[in-house]
Enzyme design. Structure first.
Site, PDB file in Angstrom:
ATOM      1  N   GLU A  95      34.946   1.651 -25.361  1.00 45.69           N
ATOM      2  CA  GLU A  95      34.278   2.925 -25.104  1.00 45.69           C
ATOM      3  C   GLU A  95      33.916   3.111 -23.633  1.00 45.69           C
ATOM      4  OE1 GLU A  95      33.410   0.692 -27.420  1.00 45.69           O
ATOM      5  OE2 GLU A  95      33.867   1.677 -29.325  1.00 45.69           O
ATOM      6  N   HIS A 140      28.887  10.806 -36.808  1.00 41.04           N
ATOM      7  CA  HIS A 140      28.152   9.792 -37.563  1.00 41.04           C
ATOM      8  C   HIS A 140      26.793   9.486 -36.939  1.00 41.04           C
ATOM      9  CE1 HIS A 140      32.135   9.557 -39.224  1.00 41.04           C
ATOM     10  NE2 HIS A 140      31.830   8.570 -40.056  1.00 41.04           N
TER      11      HIS A 140
END
Lengths: 318, 285
Positions: free
Chosen positions: A61, A112
């Site tokens: 990420e 999420h």
């Protein structure tokens, strides 16, 4: 109390996927990056239609945020996709230096978020992301409430020049926002006018606030319900106008009360219009495994919690 | 086409002045990072005065230009001096380095709008990712120019470095040249004592990079052919990595070859001692 009809329930992340696909067709500068979660982020349709504008980063990420920042230099508008936890806490320093401080036009799209991720548990249920992101200068923070609003927000942020954090989630929720409603960054949406208490809700708590409004109406309480889809910049004018009328406020969010919408509202009120405020939010704890519904009940994020908070707020009025 | 296209003698002339600028800048505010700045002087001077196609009028998007990213942002003095001497801004502004209300922040930043800077750096390990993104944007734009990024060697201890190292070969980012300032020093001591890098060449090769070695990055005769070769290897499906041996503090005898001058400024006497070794070639700012 106004009625909010809807024909189906859908997940907000699918609204993101639909918005991204539309952007692919209308804006050739839009590119998408993902860290091994294309299914969860609903990026499949975009990838299928625009494979040359999609970049699979793998489970990396930090690298994804840096690459996105670099792509803006060539005029691209990168949308990064991963879970909210990995979109923020894991890469805070990369966002801080390469995106926010550098003023880069990166759209950090986070699925999420919050407790409604459910069974995966606290490692994945971030409840601190709004706080982290809103603390960054230059950052815009958006948390839409349903499929249509998430789709509209996704499309709107491409036309805005600057870093944006777009937060959405996994569960299906009533899709009541009109499909043709334009998304205006920073503009609160009045859902129901009322006179007894102001309920300011964001994200999945907006529908809970509507349910709470109906319960309150049955008990003779006239609630004003406002959808705060943009936490930063906050629509202080709309908030102050409502609170001047009602004299008390409840904030509702799927987030720790520290750092969330509630604290942003409290700061505005403390400075300009001191008002009794109650917080429907997670009480500075981590989450746990369970179904979304079980978790929202256990952690006090359902319609009954909002009803109780509204009554407490009303009782505190002078 | 480089706007200067200098030969080695002309580059050396610029390098002397850049070194004077560096020691004067850090002395003036009694802070900053002279060691790595001095060690990378030949590299940055060569990029801006010979190697890169670039426009000192500065456009943020850099379309049609070669781009440079400084990942090890603490060596900002050398970059600021080179940018000023190349015409990005008035060399007089070097006197504002690290001072209040300056565009020349301690570490490079875009916030104040200094021409030549395209992203903030300082928190280490982020530059290669940014450079990859810029390089991929060039490909999307059908822009054939190159992207250069410089990192330190101690900086390679950051995890994000290896995320980027893995990504670029996988995605065939072959318009990217990553140079490692291989001086063997970091703040706490020799890199091999702090956290040994092992066989760096083998590591980058294993990740899929084309690796070149520069025996002496403080010598134009050694450096220029390697940079030329790197350029010629671009566009062949592999990203390119240059392991550039340098000496931290090069050009000032008492600063050379030690980590001690990583982040320490010279005092008045030391400044004088440094300046007598460095010819004023382009007028002090």
């Amino acid at each position: 109390m106004k009625d909010f009809p809807y024909s189906e329930s859908k997940d907000t992340r699918s609204g993101f996927g639909a918005g991204l696909l539309e952007l692919g067709r209308t804006n050739p500068n839009v590119v998408a990056l993902c860290a091994d979660l294309v299914g969860s982020l609903k990026m499949g349709d975009f990838i299928k239609e625009f494979p040359e504008r999609f970049f699979q980063v793998g489970i990396a990420e930090a690298n994804m945020i840096g690459i996105a920042a670099g792509m803006t230099i060539g005029g691209k508008i990168p949308f990064t996709g991963t879970f909210a936890n990995f979109s923020t806490g894991r890469v805070y320093d990369q966002i801080r230096q390469s995106v926010a401080y550098s003023g880069k036009n990166v759209k950090i799209c986070a699925s999420h978020a919050g407790l409604t991720l459910g069974e995966d548990g606290a490692t994945h249920q971030i409840l601190e992301d709004i706080g982290m992101m809103k603390m960054l200068p230059h950052m815009t923070v958006i948390n839409p409430c349903d499929f249509n609003q998430t789709k509209a927000a996704t499309i709107a942020i491409a036309d805005y020049e600057g870093p944006v954090y777009l937060r959405f989630g996994r569960p299906v929720v009533p899709n009541f926002t009109p499909a043709d409603q334009k998304f205006e960054i920073g503009k609160a949406l009045m859902l129901n006018e009322g006179k007894d208490v102001t309920i300011l809700a964001t994200g999945h708590l907006v529908w809970k606030a509507i349910l709470a409004g109906k319960l309150l109406e049955e008990q003779g309480i006239d609630a004003e319900i406002i959808n705060i889809h943009t936490i930063k910049p906050l629509d202080t004018e709309a908030i102050l106008a409502s609170v001047r009328k009602t004299g008390c406020v409840v904030t509702a969010e799927e987030h720790n009360y520290m750092g969330g919408l509630g604290e942003s509202v409290a700061r505005v009120l403390a400075q300009q219009l001191p008002t009794p405020q109650e917080f429907v939010a997670v009480q500075d704890t981590f989450g746990e495994s369970g179904t979304p519904e079980q978790l929202m009940e256990k952690y006090g994020l359902n319609e009954q919690s909002i009803v109780d908070a509204a009554k407490r707020a009303i009782a505190r009025k002078q | 086409m480089n706007p200067f296209n200098y030969d080695a003698d002309q580059l050396l002339n610029v390098a002397h002045q850049v070194r004077r600028d560096i020691v004067r800048m850090v002395h003036a505010v009694n802070s900053g990072h002279p060691g790595g700045s001095l060690g990378c002087t030949e590299f940055l001077v060569t990029l801006y005065f010979r190697q890169m196609t670039h426009d000192p009028a500065f456009n943020m998007n850099g379309i049609g230009e070669d781009l440079f990213f400084l990942s090890n942002g603490h060596i900002s003095p050398v970059w600021y001096s080179v940018l000023a001497r190349a015409g990005y801004f008035d060399p007089k502004e070097l006197a504002t380095f690290r001072k209040l209300n300056s565009r020349l922040q301690g570490h490079p930043a875009t916030e104040e709008g200094l021409p030549g800077i395209r992203i903030a750096s300082g928190s280490l390990g982020q530059g290669p990712s940014v450079a990859i993104g810029a390089a991929q944007a060039k490909k999307l734009n059908n822009d054939n120019s190159l992207v250069y990024v410089l990192t330190g060697d101690g900086e390679l201890e950051e995890g994000q470095i290896w995320e980027a190292a893995m990504y670029a070969p996988h995605h065939k980012v072959d318009n990217l040249i990553w140079t490692v300032d291989y001086n063997g020093q970091q703040i706490d001591g020799p890199v091999d004592a702090v956290m040994s890098l092992g066989n760096l060449r083998a590591k980058f090769e294993a990740f899929g990079w084309k690796v070149l070695n520069c025996d002496n990055g403080n010598n134009f005769a050694s450096l220029i052919p390697v940079l030329d070769e790197a350029k010629s290897l671009s566009g062949q499906g592999q990203p390119i990595c240059i392991l550039m041996n340098t000496q931290m503090g090069y050009g000032v005898d008492f600063m050379m070859g030690s980590h001690k001058w990583h982040g320490v400024a010279p005092n008045d006497a030391q400044l004088e001692q440094a300046l007598v070794q460095l010819k004023e070639t382009l007028n002090d700012y």
